[in-house]
Enzyme design. Sequence first.
Site, PDB file in Angstrom:
ATOM      1  CG  LEU A  31      12.003  -5.542   9.719  1.00  0.00           C
ATOM      2  CD1 LEU A  31      13.455  -5.406   9.258  1.00  0.00           C
ATOM      3  CD2 LEU A  31      11.895  -5.131  11.172  1.00  0.00           C
ATOM      4  N   GLY A  53       0.257  -6.745   4.328  1.00  0.00           N
ATOM      5  CA  GLY A  53      -0.983  -7.498   4.218  1.00  0.00           C
ATOM      6  C   GLY A  53      -0.832  -8.965   3.867  1.00  0.00           C
ATOM      7  CB  SER A  78      -0.831   0.220   0.201  1.00  0.00           C
ATOM      8  OG  SER A  78       0.473   0.026   0.753  1.00  0.00           O
ATOM      9  CB  VAL A  84      -1.197  -4.600  14.637  1.00  0.00           C
ATOM     10  CG1 VAL A  84      -0.318  -5.118  13.508  1.00  0.00           C
ATOM     11  CG2 VAL A  84      -0.750  -3.207  15.050  1.00  0.00           C
ATOM     12  CG  ASP A 109      -3.550  -8.175   7.186  1.00  0.00           C
ATOM     13  OD1 ASP A 109      -4.126  -7.837   6.134  1.00  0.00           O
ATOM     14  OD2 ASP A 109      -2.651  -7.502   7.717  1.00  0.00           O
TER      15      ASP A 109
END
Length: 308
Positions: free
Chosen positions: A13, A40, A138, A251, A255
Amino acid sequence: MMDIGTLTLNPTLDVACEVEQVIPMRKMRARNEHYDPGGGGINVARVFVRLGGNARCYYLSGGATGIALDGLLDLHQLVRSPIRIAGETRVSTAVHERSTGQEFRFVPGGPEVKEAEWRECLSKLGQARHDFLVASGSLPRGVPTNFYAQVAAIAAENGMRFVLDTSGEALAQGIAGGKVFLAKPSLGEFRALVGGDLPDDTAIAEAATDLVRSGKVEYLAVTMAERGALLASAGGSLRLPAITVQTKSAVGAGDSFLAAMVHALSSGKPVDEAFRFGLAAGAAAVLTPGTDLCRADDVKRLFNRLSS
């Protein structure tokens, strides 16, 4: 319609906010708070849908924070297939310090997952049917390091192209099992994988091409932040410099890169064009503050700049 599944074993979150200055032992009043579903695979799904595709999120969800994560996925209109766990879903925080422009990121390790829980995840994936299955992020505590290799085997059996973005032993064992269509390590992750310093572009290209020619992975994209990225295939390698943009947040850049590359591939684009589209999305992601990821208009604009 393009369709993918994404797997996130250690979702978050994501909380983003701003403070004037980070001061130890002081209560700092934050503003511009923002909450997003993260991790991810979930980030990949968010970007993939923004670019016009369909994505189903497979992820572990536990506790009150897991319920909040479920709700955020619904707000983002993402199709979800949660696997319930006893542990609490983690909460990650990104704090932008206005006085310096620096960003501070706090990322917990996440819950410990029981064997019955990760086996339930494999069982649910066994029922999945998508063009691509993207595993990103991860491994939480309790999940075996060969988990992604097991997922790759399931994907191959079900006719899905398997895409992997992780690090450390999870990456090493995921690739060692073979059946990986595309892997996307960062340069640091790739150096750890091959056990070498890789001091220059030539060394990076040779190591990446050698790995592809081993037959374990069909394509390998190595992202190198401000140095750009490299794509290796059986035919050789393609190196592209980074697109220069104003950085607001790091950030989700990786991705976003991966989501856009898979989006282009699922649209039938050649792999070199998909690689460029991914590079544009990675650059677009750093234009957005906090945990907002890339925006489709920025991706297309930067891609056109790269292709011109």
